[in-house]
Design a protein around this motif. Structure first.
Motif, PDB file in Angstrom:
ATOM      1  N   ALA A 116       0.827  -1.113  -0.218  1.00  0.00           N
ATOM      2  CA  ALA A 116      -0.069  -0.135   0.063  1.00  0.00           C
ATOM      3  C   ALA A 116       0.764   1.297  -0.114  1.00  0.00           C
ATOM      4  O   ALA A 116       1.878   1.073   0.628  1.00  0.00           O
ATOM      5  N   ASP A 117       0.334   2.307  -0.921  1.00  0.00           N
ATOM      6  CA  ASP A 117       1.206   3.548  -0.815  1.00  0.00           C
ATOM      7  C   ASP A 117       0.988   4.557   0.017  1.00  0.00           C
ATOM      8  O   ASP A 117      -0.638   4.570   0.486  1.00  0.00           O
TER       9      ASP A 117
ATOM     10  N   LEU B 273      -4.719  10.311   1.693  1.00  0.00           N
ATOM     11  CA  LEU B 273      -5.588  10.822   0.712  1.00  0.00           C
ATOM     12  C   LEU B 273      -7.026  10.166   1.056  1.00  0.00           C
ATOM     13  O   LEU B 273      -8.008  10.793   0.719  1.00  0.00           O
ATOM     14  N   GLN B 274      -7.123   8.916   1.041  1.00  0.00           N
ATOM     15  CA  GLN B 274      -8.380   8.177   1.218  1.00  0.00           C
ATOM     16  C   GLN B 274      -8.492   7.098   2.538  1.00  0.00           C
ATOM     17  O   GLN B 274      -8.253   5.937   2.306  1.00  0.00           O
TER      18      GLN B 274
ATOM     19  N   ARG C  13       0.851   7.623   0.435  1.00  0.00           N
ATOM     20  CA  ARG C  13       0.067   8.850   0.244  1.00  0.00           C
ATOM     21  C   ARG C  13      -1.316   8.570  -0.131  1.00  0.00           C
ATOM     22  O   ARG C  13      -2.253   9.410   0.346  1.00  0.00           O
ATOM     23  N   GLN C  14      -1.666   7.191  -0.592  1.00  0.00           N
ATOM     24  CA  GLN C  14      -3.112   6.792  -1.033  1.00  0.00           C
ATOM     25  C   GLN C  14      -3.907   6.745   0.497  1.00  0.00           C
ATOM     26  O   GLN C  14      -5.230   7.009   0.503  1.00  0.00           O
ATOM     27  N   LEU C  15      -2.982   6.200   1.394  1.00  0.00           N
ATOM     28  CA  LEU C  15      -3.457   5.957   2.825  1.00  0.00           C
ATOM     29  C   LEU C  15      -4.000   7.448   3.315  1.00  0.00           C
ATOM     30  O   LEU C  15      -5.316   7.269   3.908  1.00  0.00           O
TER      31      LEU C  15
ATOM     32  N   ALA D  93       4.275  10.948  -3.545  1.00  0.00           N
ATOM     33  CA  ALA D  93       3.742   9.775  -4.298  1.00  0.00           C
ATOM     34  C   ALA D  93       4.631   8.622  -4.357  1.00  0.00           C
ATOM     35  O   ALA D  93       5.622   8.709  -4.539  1.00  0.00           O
TER      36      ALA D  93
END
Length: 142
Positions: free
Chosen positions: A63-64, A70-71, A66-68, A106
């Motif tokens: 898992a990235d 952002l969402q 940044r995505q964690l 990112a």
């Protein structure tokens, strides 16, 4: 300060002079992922509540970061975490989206040398003990 607002570090994931990224728990054993965005005059972090499943995905490089952020799993729920007087204290943030200066770059995944991978082989008679340990520590079963 109310005990529910206190966090204790569970796993230190990145450190450079001060903790940069860590997993913490509150009095109810809820997991939080906390990312430093300011270190003067006090260390300030953005925190998100995170499930053991998603945390495991991050800890194993799937898992990235940044995505964690952002969402987050709890949509638009962010916490302000401040280190003062030797304690980490959290408060629910008014922010519903994070500004760029509070977001990780990112493509950041946990470096391979910091990842965890543990395999445990137990006899069937000890399965309930393992289940209890997994629940208590927020580990993920494969």
């Amino acid at each position: 300060m109310i005990m529910e607002d206190m966090l204790r570090i569970d796993k230190l994931l990145d450190f450079c002079d001060v903790p940069q990224l860590f997993v913490a728990r509150d009095a109810f054993e809820t997991l939080y992922l906390c990312l430093l965005y300011e270190d003067e005059p006090a260390c300030r972090y953005t925190g998100i509540r995170i499930s053991a499943r998603l945390l495991d995905a991050f800890l194993t490089g799937k898992a990235d970061l940044r995505q964690l952020f952002l969402q987050p799993e709890n949509e638009r729920e962010y916490y302000d975490v401040v280190f003062q007087s030797g304690e980490y204290r959290k408060t629910l943030s008014d922010e519903k989206t994070l500004p760029e200066d509070k977001l990780p770059t990112a493509g950041y995944v946990l470096p391979e040398d910091a990842r965890e991978s543990i395999v445990i082989s137990l006899p069937m008679k000890d399965r309930n003990l393992l289940t209890e340990l997994v629940r208590k520590f927020g580990w993920a079963c494969m």
